[in-house]
Design an enzyme around this catalytic site. Sequence first.
Site, short mmCIF file in Angstrom:
data_model
loop_
_atom_site.label_atom_id
_atom_site.label_comp_id
_atom_site.label_asym_id
_atom_site.label_seq_id
_atom_site.Cartn_x
_atom_site.Cartn_y
_atom_site.Cartn_z
N HIS A 341 32.95 72.70 -12.34
CA HIS A 341 32.47 71.29 -11.87
C HIS A 341 33.65 70.46 -10.94
O HIS A 341 34.79 71.10 -11.09
CB HIS A 341 31.79 70.49 -12.88
CG HIS A 341 32.66 70.20 -14.06
ND1 HIS A 341 33.98 69.11 -13.95
CD2 HIS A 341 32.94 70.73 -15.31
CE1 HIS A 341 34.58 68.94 -14.98
NE2 HIS A 341 34.16 70.08 -15.89
N CYS A 357 36.07 73.86 -19.38
CA CYS A 357 35.53 74.00 -18.19
C CYS A 357 36.39 74.42 -17.08
O CYS A 357 37.84 74.00 -17.47
CB CYS A 357 34.40 72.94 -17.74
SG CYS A 357 32.91 72.82 -18.78
#
Length: 415
Positions: A341, A357
Amino acid sequence: MKKIYMILYLFLTVLLFSAHYVEVHTVTATGIVLSITPYYSAVKAPKVYIYGPTGFVRAENIGNNLYEFEDGKFSWIVPIIFGENRFGQIVTGVLPTPIIDVYQYKKNVSVKVLTNPKDLSLTVKVDTDYDVVSGDIDGDKMILIKSDSGYILYTDKKRKEHQNILKITVKLDGKKSKDVTYKLFTLNGFTTYLRGDFTPYVFNKITTHVVKKGETLWEIAKKYGVRTADLQIINELDDPNKIYAGMRLDIGKVQFTEGLTSIVVNLATSRLAVYYAGKLVKIFPVAIGRSDSMPPGIYWIFDKQIDPALYWFGEYIPPRSPINGLGTRFLQLSNPKYGIHGTTKPWEIGRRISHGCVRMFNRDVETLDSFVDLGSPVFVVKNFKDFPENLSNIPEFVKFKIQTKKIKNREDKGG
């Protein structure tokens, strides 16, 4: 003389009883727009009704002699028009034909976009019942080849970086034609669909579930031990919130096979590389998890979101909020703990800072989202080697090839 009178009589009959020239202006996914030209001095916009296979509908005047109505999956229509001339008389009738073949405007045009990794030339395979007249990308004309299996468009000209427009012109009845456009995306000379294609997949059906009142997709997925993304993909759900009581859902797990785009994340160097057909396209800097939170292995992109909301311990943080750390794009991996992201803290890129992440600059994750396919494999590695030019030099990819080959052979044998 008698023959001349007969011609005049027929001409006046056409004017009196067929006083509107009607043609299809545009056809969209949900509606049809007709262009209606009166052959008389109209004092007001005519009323237009459409008779089709399911009955009558009223067309709405949207200005400039254009009338729109919902598609209704019609293959033919009969326009019924009531106009009024300056003498107060009701005028009806249409030209050139009372029955309009709408199907000719709605035939499917399917394309497959392929970049040759060796010379970056672009081939577009076109499958359609239309006769293809021409094709171009960003206004540059492509070579058109007709084959037994359809049409092929080809160009070896360099495409501009990032968004491109592919336009295909097809022939309709008579002298008419229409343009069909597609949005493409080019990264370092490699061209794909904008936001990628859909990687081939297989799934093992577990059962069928009938949605109960008040149930959410997340609750159903949890009940059967699958991911919400599995249910979205298998049942072709564009919006996971749009399920309803009585809806039947196939339950199963998705297994993606090999497509055109792949991603490699190196935990040791905090870098991410994107590949097309096994060839290195571009390398990006990233931020990774503390203590290598994401284990090395093979993952897949299961979902792609624009301007994602963040749910943090039950709290909803809206998209684009300064405290929404997901940034402008979110690519959900097959392990729901992890994703790729953007970020609201660009100064942290290159560091070990996330909860697991992979974070990217917003401009970089937007590029990645625009280029890679849904279902692309993500190989997470940990070494201090440079990314190879060929993906086949990565052991994890070789393992993946063997695995997908076994899946394909099993499917070819009927499961």
